[in-house]
Design a protein around this motif. Structure first.
Motif, PDB file in Angstrom:
ATOM      1  N   LEU A   5       0.929  -1.220   0.000  1.00  0.00           N
ATOM      2  CA  LEU A   5      -0.242   0.146   0.116  1.00  0.00           C
ATOM      3  C   LEU A   5       0.919   1.089   0.065  1.00  0.00           C
ATOM      4  N   GLY A   6       0.387   2.277  -0.636  1.00  0.00           N
ATOM      5  CA  GLY A   6       1.248   3.373  -0.646  1.00  0.00           C
ATOM      6  C   GLY A   6       0.881   4.133   0.786  1.00  0.00           C
ATOM      7  N   VAL A  46      -6.521  -5.205  -7.735  1.00  0.00           N
ATOM      8  CA  VAL A  46      -6.559  -4.941  -6.514  1.00  0.00           C
ATOM      9  C   VAL A  46      -6.837  -3.284  -6.024  1.00  0.00           C
ATOM     10  N   TYR A  47      -7.587  -3.484  -4.945  1.00  0.00           N
ATOM     11  CA  TYR A  47      -8.177  -1.663  -4.646  1.00  0.00           C
ATOM     12  C   TYR A  47      -7.898  -1.725  -2.805  1.00  0.00           C
ATOM     13  N   ALA A  48      -7.681  -0.467  -2.608  1.00  0.00           N
ATOM     14  CA  ALA A  48      -7.411  -0.416  -0.899  1.00  0.00           C
ATOM     15  C   ALA A  48      -8.058   0.964  -0.501  1.00  0.00           C
ATOM     16  N   VAL A 104      -2.255   1.085  -4.624  1.00  0.00           N
ATOM     17  CA  VAL A 104      -1.711  -0.251  -4.298  1.00  0.00           C
ATOM     18  C   VAL A 104      -0.916  -0.875  -5.468  1.00  0.00           C
ATOM     19  N   ARG A 105       0.128  -1.640  -5.015  1.00  0.00           N
ATOM     20  CA  ARG A 105       0.956  -2.131  -5.993  1.00  0.00           C
ATOM     21  C   ARG A 105       1.174  -3.624  -5.441  1.00  0.00           C
ATOM     22  N   VAL A 106       1.555  -4.326  -6.795  1.00  0.00           N
ATOM     23  CA  VAL A 106       1.948  -5.754  -6.377  1.00  0.00           C
ATOM     24  C   VAL A 106       3.516  -5.672  -6.904  1.00  0.00           C
ATOM     25  N   ALA A 107       4.473  -5.913  -5.967  1.00  0.00           N
ATOM     26  CA  ALA A 107       5.657  -5.842  -6.188  1.00  0.00           C
ATOM     27  C   ALA A 107       6.043  -6.461  -7.393  1.00  0.00           C
ATOM     28  N   GLY A 108       6.831  -5.809  -8.443  1.00  0.00           N
ATOM     29  CA  GLY A 108       6.967  -6.259  -9.675  1.00  0.00           C
ATOM     30  C   GLY A 108       5.846  -5.891 -10.620  1.00  0.00           C
ATOM     31  N   ASP A 109       4.794  -5.371 -10.177  1.00  0.00           N
ATOM     32  CA  ASP A 109       3.820  -5.184 -10.969  1.00  0.00           C
ATOM     33  C   ASP A 109       3.236  -3.889 -11.135  1.00  0.00           C
ATOM     34  N   ALA A 110       2.432  -3.234 -12.017  1.00  0.00           N
ATOM     35  CA  ALA A 110       2.036  -1.854 -12.245  1.00  0.00           C
ATOM     36  C   ALA A 110       0.790  -1.773 -11.874  1.00  0.00           C
ATOM     37  N   ARG A 112      -2.451  -0.543  -9.683  1.00  0.00           N
ATOM     38  CA  ARG A 112      -2.860   0.609  -8.744  1.00  0.00           C
ATOM     39  C   ARG A 112      -4.121   0.701  -8.682  1.00  0.00           C
ATOM     40  N   ALA A 113      -4.465   1.132  -7.248  1.00  0.00           N
ATOM     41  CA  ALA A 113      -5.775   1.350  -6.748  1.00  0.00           C
ATOM     42  C   ALA A 113      -6.397   2.649  -7.134  1.00  0.00           C
ATOM     43  N   THR A 114      -5.546   3.615  -7.645  1.00  0.00           N
ATOM     44  CA  THR A 114      -6.219   4.914  -7.934  1.00  0.00           C
ATOM     45  C   THR A 114      -5.736   5.364  -9.361  1.00  0.00           C
ATOM     46  N   GLU A 115      -6.528   6.186 -10.137  1.00  0.00           N
ATOM     47  CA  GLU A 115      -6.232   6.948 -11.281  1.00  0.00           C
ATOM     48  C   GLU A 115      -4.952   7.634 -10.987  1.00  0.00           C
ATOM     49  N   GLU A 116      -5.007   8.401  -9.680  1.00  0.00           N
ATOM     50  CA  GLU A 116      -3.908   9.366  -9.462  1.00  0.00           C
ATOM     51  C   GLU A 116      -2.369   8.443  -9.334  1.00  0.00           C
ATOM     52  N   ALA A 117      -2.472   7.344  -8.786  1.00  0.00           N
ATOM     53  CA  ALA A 117      -1.429   6.438  -8.946  1.00  0.00           C
ATOM     54  C   ALA A 117      -0.800   6.235 -10.075  1.00  0.00           C
TER      55      ALA A 117
END
Length: 125
Positions: A5-6, A46-48, A104-110, A112-117
């Protein structure tokens, strides 16, 4: 692959992505004592969001039902059934109410939970 999580200007490890059951949520305790509700939808995204239901104050959104309305993913509070958009945190049933959203990120993956990210990532590239 680990889910992060960011948080606080960095990334906070939460759990292995495989531990998330599609369509269900889990609660994650954050260093400041607040909680995040983390979800994996049936498509694998994935979302948070914040775990606290703003209508009751209870930490229950991670136990809510995941669905979609007009193509937007949401979680419905298990208590009073208000729906919260998983991308924006906005309450779909009462204007002016929202819950926090975490990148949100999955290590080594792109992922994200938000458009801002997603926008931040594009700018950094």
């Amino acid at each position: 692959m680990n889910l992060e999580l960011g948080y606080g200007g960095g990334w906070l490890p939460v759990c292995a992505r495989e531990r998330l059951t599609p369509g269900r949520g889990v609660a994650a305790l954050l260093p400041d004592g607040t909680q995040a509700a983390v979800f994996r939808d049936r498509s694998g995204r994935v979302y948070a969001v914040g775990n606290q239901d703003p209508f009751t104050g209870a930490q229950v959104l991670s136990r809510g039902l995941v669905g979609s309305a007009d193509g937007r993913p949401f979680v419905a509070s298990p208590l009073l059934k208000q729906r919260f958009d998983l991308e924006s945190g906005r309450c779909l049933d009462e204007e002016g109410v929202a819950v926090p959203v975490f990148a949100v990120r999955v290590a080594g993956d792109a992922a994200r939970a938000t458009e801002e990210a997603q926008a931040e990532e594009a700018e950094a590239a």
